[in-house]
Design an enzyme around this catalytic site. Structure first.
Site, short mmCIF file in Angstrom:
data_model
loop_
_atom_site.label_atom_id
_atom_site.label_comp_id
_atom_site.label_asym_id
_atom_site.label_seq_id
_atom_site.Cartn_x
_atom_site.Cartn_y
_atom_site.Cartn_z
N SER A 149 13.34 -8.00 66.13
CA SER A 149 12.17 -8.12 65.01
C SER A 149 11.50 -6.85 65.00
CB SER A 149 11.16 -9.04 65.55
OG SER A 149 9.68 -9.11 65.14
N TYR A 164 6.25 -11.11 73.12
CA TYR A 164 7.37 -11.01 71.86
C TYR A 164 7.98 -9.80 71.74
CZ TYR A 164 9.48 -12.64 67.44
OH TYR A 164 10.15 -12.75 66.37
N1 LIG Z 1 10.20 -15.94 60.81
C1 LIG Z 1 10.04 -14.61 61.11
O1 LIG Z 1 9.02 -13.81 60.41
C2 LIG Z 1 10.91 -13.96 62.08
C3 LIG Z 1 10.94 -12.24 62.10
C4 LIG Z 1 11.55 -11.56 62.95
C5 LIG Z 1 12.30 -12.24 63.75
N2 LIG Z 1 12.52 -13.66 63.90
C6 LIG Z 1 13.14 -14.51 64.77
O2 LIG Z 1 14.00 -15.24 64.37
C7 LIG Z 1 14.53 -16.25 65.05
C8 LIG Z 1 14.37 -17.68 64.14
O3 LIG Z 1 13.19 -17.74 64.02
P1 LIG Z 1 12.63 -18.66 62.90
O4 LIG Z 1 11.62 -17.91 62.04
O5 LIG Z 1 13.63 -19.20 61.91
O6 LIG Z 1 11.90 -19.82 63.62
P2 LIG Z 1 12.01 -21.36 63.91
O7 LIG Z 1 11.06 -21.63 64.88
O8 LIG Z 1 12.35 -22.06 62.64
O9 LIG Z 1 13.36 -21.23 64.89
C9 LIG Z 1 13.74 -21.05 66.07
C10 LIG Z 1 14.71 -22.07 66.66
O10 LIG Z 1 14.98 -21.81 68.16
C11 LIG Z 1 15.25 -23.02 68.82
N3 LIG Z 1 14.81 -22.79 70.05
C12 LIG Z 1 13.61 -22.41 70.74
N4 LIG Z 1 13.91 -22.54 71.91
C13 LIG Z 1 15.04 -22.58 72.41
C14 LIG Z 1 15.83 -22.73 73.52
N5 LIG Z 1 15.23 -22.37 74.61
N6 LIG Z 1 17.05 -23.00 73.63
C15 LIG Z 1 17.77 -23.28 72.02
N7 LIG Z 1 17.13 -23.14 71.16
C16 LIG Z 1 15.70 -23.06 71.06
C17 LIG Z 1 14.13 -23.93 68.05
O11 LIG Z 1 14.30 -25.31 68.46
C18 LIG Z 1 14.13 -23.54 66.61
O12 LIG Z 1 15.33 -24.28 66.17
C19 LIG Z 1 13.67 -16.12 66.33
O13 LIG Z 1 14.28 -15.28 67.42
C20 LIG Z 1 12.52 -15.09 65.77
O14 LIG Z 1 11.91 -14.47 66.79
C21 LIG Z 1 11.65 -14.28 63.08
#
Ligand SMILES: NC(=O)c1ccc[n+]([C@@H]2O[C@H](COP(=O)([O-])OP(=O)(O)OC[C@H]3O[C@@H](n4cnc5c(N)ncnc54)[C@H](O)[C@@H]3O)[C@@H](O)[C@H]2O)c1
Length: 258
Positions: A149, A164
């Site tokens: 990220s 984070y």
């Molecule tokens: N949305 C943003 O702005 C953004 C920016 C940079 C990075 N990210 C990263 O992208 C990734 C996906 O995030 P997103 O925005 O799609 O969020 P999201 O919350 O929609 O998806 C996260 C998923 O991870 C799963 N999860 C959580 N804990 C878990 C575990 N212990 N074992 C297996 N699965 C687990 C959740 O059930 C969910 O389906 C994350 O790593 C997040 O940090 C997101």
């Protein structure tokens, strides 16, 4: 259509793939659209079932799901067996997308929260990579793409504070070191570093005004869609990307240019 590499059709394993509006599901869908077989892994059992059903209905590729907690080694190893026994092609790509964020200010972070955020993001990436690398090495094709990220590079934002940022920065170190170790096997390891993406991960942490401000701060004048990020994961998994390893691939609409 199936995506054929030099070693035939392969399976892409995607963690965190059960959130319907999330980056993981969009990534699984993009792999399927490109002709990869797909394994959907997530801790959310109902979400896994729904995601598998949707992909099976929309794409003509083999799809399997497994309920996995990426912080639990036994659970991760069990997913290797589920995929092997399902008859899917060998695993050629691993997208470590599962993650959680926390908006808690630093002085209020207790040890449980610290461990939880580090474990899901960083330890999960370690456990998954260690579990799936042996078959990539023996099959002769491997791509690991890890989710970092912009918080790792410039510090946290509204929904993603210090634990984070630390976890996502740890993923960059893991990626660089593992890339060096795996190079002799022809396996690439890369990190994707998005800016703000329009998903549910920050639910409750922002309001409409804040969302508009976030988008306005991006030179390309919008937040990323999950599909923007998915395209990069899948391309980094392709044969064409075989000479790219150890990289941090920024994808943020120009919000962070380094
Ligand atoms: N949305 C943003 O702005 C953004 C920016 C940079 C990075 N990210 C990263 O992208 C990734 C996906 O995030 P997103 O925005 O799609 O969020 P999201 O919350 O929609 O998806 C996260 C998923 O991870 C799963 N999860 C959580 N804990 C878990 C575990 N212990 N074992 C297996 N699965 C687990 C959740 O059930 C969910 O389906 C994350 O790593 C997040 O940090 C997101």
């Amino acid at each position: 259509m199936s995506y054929q590499t030099g070693v035939g059709q392969l399976t892409a394993v995607v963690t965190g793939a059960a959130s319907p509006r999330g980056i993981g599901y969009a990534t699984a869908e993009k792999y399927a659209r490109e002709g990869w077989a797909v394994a959907i892994l997530d801790i959310n059992a109902e979400g896994v079932e729904d995601a598998v059903a949707k992909l099976q209905a929309d794409y003509d590729v083999p799809v399997v799901g497994a309920v996995v907690n990426v912080t639990d080694r036994d659970s991760v190893l069990a997913s290797v067996d589920v995929i092997a026994e399902s008859g899917l092609p060998p695993v050629g790509a691993l997208a470590n997308v599962a993650g959680i964020a926390s908006p808690v200010p630093f002085l209020e972070v207790d040890l449980d929260l610290w461990h939880k955020v580090i474990d899901v993001n960083l330890t999960g990436t370690f456990l998954m990579s260690q579990a799936y690398l042996p078959q990539m090495i023996s099959n002769g094709y491997g791509r690991i793409v890890n989710m970092s990220s912009v918080s790792a590079q410039q510090g946290g934002g509204v929904f993603s504070k210090t634990p984070y940022s630390a976890a996502k920065a740890g993923i960059l170190g893991l990626t660089r070191s593992l890339a060096r170790e795996m190079a002799e096997h022809g396996i690439t390891v890369n990190a994707v570093s998005p800016g703000v993406v329009d998903t549910d991960i920050r639910a409750g942490a922002t309001d409409e005004e804040n969302e508009a401000r976030l988008a306005a701060a991006v030179p390309l004048r919008r937040q990323a869609t999950p599909q923007d990020i998915a395209a990069l994961f899948v391309w980094l998994s392709s044969e064409d990307a075989g000479y790219i390893t150890g990289g941090t691939h920024n994808i943020n609409g120009g919000a962070y240019i380094a």
